[in-house]
Design an enzyme around this catalytic site. Structure first.
Site, PDB file in Angstrom:
ATOM      1  CB  THR A 412      -0.964  -0.011   1.214  1.00 12.95           C
ATOM      2  OG1 THR A 412      -1.677  -1.215   1.195  1.00 12.95           O
ATOM      3  CG2 THR A 412      -1.929   1.123   1.234  1.00 12.95           C
ATOM      4  CB  THR A 430      -3.716  -0.761  -1.395  1.00 14.12           C
ATOM      5  OG1 THR A 430      -2.900  -1.916  -1.192  1.00 14.12           O
ATOM      6  CG2 THR A 430      -5.170  -1.192  -1.406  1.00 14.12           C
ATOM      7  CD  GLU A 432      -3.782  -7.409   0.529  1.00 15.63           C
ATOM      8  OE1 GLU A 432      -3.949  -6.463   1.319  1.00 15.63           O
ATOM      9  OE2 GLU A 432      -3.148  -8.411   0.845  1.00 15.63           O
ATOM     10  CB  SER A 475      -9.820  -1.638   4.080  1.00 18.33           C
ATOM     11  OG  SER A 475      -8.598  -0.958   4.029  1.00 18.33           O
ATOM     12  N   GLY A 496       0.722  -0.481   5.105  1.00 13.58           N
ATOM     13  CA  GLY A 496       1.103  -1.461   6.116  1.00 13.58           C
ATOM     14  C   GLY A 496       0.023  -2.430   6.553  1.00 13.58           C
ATOM     15  N   GLY A 497      -0.991  -2.684   5.710  1.00 16.44           N
ATOM     16  CA  GLY A 497      -1.991  -3.669   6.103  1.00 16.44           C
ATOM     17  C   GLY A 497      -2.589  -3.307   7.455  1.00 16.44           C
TER      18      GLY A 497
END
Ligand code: GLU
Length: 605
Positions: A412, A430, A432, A475, A496-497
């Site tokens: 991202t 992003t 992903e 998300s 960073g997820g």
């Protein structure tokens, strides 16, 4: 949220913690080849992103009279060129915008959606009856590709808030794709991290592994196919993507992934059709809002869990008097505990609100946060995972909830913009994971996302993030705009997820409570407590704070994921506006090769 009477920090700890003045271990300043400088001070507008070309392109828009929405879209499309493994028209994202004229914060949910034909067992391997291995099998597949929302987001942002056409806004990134950019270590390493997956798809290998290897540092990476694709979109508008030949090609490659015959990757097919692409729409929705220490913090509402989780954690933390020096250790302990609770609650309650009843208002209420703070022992780490909170906010009640494995990763990209009128954009986008699905649309120069892996892998009808046709996977993206007295104070966001949530939270904590400047707050080492027993943390954080946190029973463990060797958490991009209108743009000094922060004028005009 109202500011409640602080429940003061436990008294007995002060002397023992006197050593704990908090410092940023990496100092902000001129950065690596990738960035043009990670901190800039000045006036007239600012752009902060992870990439020097992207920030330069955004700043040029501001310099020529474009507003924050124009600059944000231009910066984002340039990131799609220069950060093609993190962003681009094959992905999705969330756009938060402050309009200085109306004093209103608005958002665009440009999240990818599941195709209408997806089934509950889409992630189950028919050959074994068990879920596909998450990586590399599921992540490198057609079935993980969601209907992209990025281009629709750009179009919507320009129409709702901008002053320029899509064609004009895309022009600099078309040129960047054509002329190319100089490969740096980050780009080469990201390519190498994906080498096996990219090699499995000949069209991707041709583009990103020319001659069978990742492009060398110092060489120029050109993407004429992407330039041509963006030029077509510039001429014909978003319909050139969502309908017609390109839409047909996207649906085709998702349904029939083209693999190298020697590859053992199963690359399961997805069901996306041209009708799914034609039906894609961004969603307009109200931002999340909490008040924290007299500031108004606006974020992204579900389908992202960013706004509710950051908001809930801040509401919890408002119960305490946080600070540096003698208060530092306990402040960090409480930050970890608040994060754990916010993650427990997002797991139990947050999904796509078009499909599940998300109690957004409750999650953002001070009453609920107080009932969560009530479960925190100010001196001892809780046994984690902690249970989710009961929504009636009664006392210290908790609800039973089984914590799902955290399957997000560290890709991202985020950009922040403020213009001379005081408008601001916080935009996180992003595809992903770094490298997305590893599938490019043949001859079109961009990667498709693998966003649907953000759904829970195994279908559970009680899970708000269960897989459903047409649904948006939950998300963690947390583009955030903080207002003080109705005008912009901070613009914050990060990749960073799932760590995005803790990174944004930690930057706000560092800046607002722990006495750091914004560049220090961004540079400071990070820890990301996501309701697990131990807290993943960057090595510098462990070195600096392990001994301080040990008496609380907090256990730190080195961060890092299964996809990359990097231990870093987030690569944030932020801006602050002081009470005299002076801007401080602060990007990462080191993480992901260092970002780029620019202002229009270094001095007042
Ligand atoms: N899929 C993630 C999310 O929406 C973003 C990708 C990542 O940062 O790993 O939160």
């Amino acid at each position: 949220m109202s500011i409640s009477t602080p429940r003061r920090l436990g008294v007995g700890l002060a002397a023992a913690l006197a050593a704990g003045s908090l410092v940023a271990t990496s100092t902000a300043g001129p950065s690596s080849a990738k960035g043009s400088g990670s901190t800039a001070h000045g006036y007239g507008g600012a752009v902060s992103s992870v990439d020097a070309n992207a920030s330069r392109i955004g700043l040029e828009v501001l310099r020529k009279g474009g507003n924050a929405a124009d600059a944000a879209v231009a910066t984002a499309s340039a990131l799609g060129v220069a950060e093609p493994y993190s962003a681009g028209i094959g992905g999705g994202g969330y756009f938060v915008y402050y309009d200085a004229r109306t004093h209103k914060v608005s958002t665009i949910d440009g999240r990818e959606t599941a195709p209408a034909g997806i089934t509950h067992d889409a992630f189950i391997d028919p050959a074994t009856g068990k879920p596909y291995n998450f990586t590399p099998e599921l992540v490198s597949s057609g079935v993980a590709v969601g209907v992209p929302g990025t281009l629709a987001t750009w179009d919507s942002a320009l129409k709702r808030f901008g002053t320029r056409s899509l064609a004009r806004t895309l022009a600099p990134s078309i040129e960047l794709a054509r002329k190319g950019f100089v490969v740096d270590t980050t780009f080469r390493n990201q390519t190498l991290d994906n080498k096996a997956r990219f090699a499995a798809f000949p069209d991707t290998a041709k583009l990103f592994l020319p001659g069978g290897d990742a492009p060398q540092v110092g060489t120029r990476f050109r993407n004429p196919e992407l330039a041509a694709t963006l030029s077509t979109i510039a001429k014909r508008g978003p319909a050139a993507f969502y309908r017609g030949p390109l839409a047909a090609e996207i649906a085709d490659i998702v349904q029939h992934p083209v693999k190298d015959p020697s590859s053992t990757l199963p690359a399961p097919a997805g069901s996306m059709t041209t009708a799914d692409l034609a039906a894609y729409e961004v969603r307009k929705q109200d931002p999340t809002k909490v008040s924290y220490r007299g500031l108004d913090v606006y974020g992204m509402a579900p389908s992202s869990s960013g706004g509710t989780s950051v908001g809930e954690a801040l509401n919890i933390l408002e119960n305490y008097d946080l600070g540096s020096g003698p208060k530092l250790a306990q402040s960090l302990h409480l930050y970890l505990e608040a994060s754990a609770r916010a993650f427990a609650d997002r797991g139990a309650y947050v999904g796509d609100p078009a499909y599940v009843d998300v109690p957004t208002e409750t999650l953002l209420s001070q009453k609920f946060a107080d009932s969560r703070a009530c479960t925190i022992d100010p001196d001892h780490a809780s046994t984690r995972p902690v249970a989710a909170g009961a929504l009636d906010g009664s006392g210290c009640a908790t609800a039973k909830h089984e914590e799902k494995a955290d399957t997000e990763n560290v890709s991202t990209t985020h950009l922040s913009v403020v213009d001379k009128w005081g408008n601001a954009a916080a935009y996180t986008l992003t595809i992903e994971q770094t490298g997305g699905s590893a599938m490019t649309v043949p001859g079109r120069g961009f990667l498709l996302n693998n966003e649907l892996t953000d759904f829970s892998a195994v279908y559970d009808p009680k899970d708000p993030n269960r897989i459903e046709p047409g649904k948006r996977p939950r998300s963690s993206m947390s583009p955030t705009i903080v207002l003080k007295d109705g005008t912009v104070k901070y613009v914050v966001g990060s990749p960073g997820g799932a760590t995005i949530i803790t990174t944004v939270l930690q930057i706000l904590l560092n800046r607002i409570d722990l006495g750091m400047t914004l560049p220090e707050a961004v540079a400071a080492p990070r820890a990301s407590q996501r309701n697990a027993a131990a807290t993943p943390a960057e090595p510098e954080f462990i070195k600096a704070y392990q001994d301080l946190l040990a008496p609380y029973g907090q256990v730190l463990t080195p961060s890092g994921d299964q996809f990359t060797s990097a231990a870093e958490i987030g690569a944030a991009a932020t801006i602050e506006v002081d009470s005299h209108g002076k801007l401080t743009a602060a990007a990462e000094p080191k993480r992901r090769g260092g970002g780029s922060a620019l202002v229009v004028w270094p001095t007042k005009h």
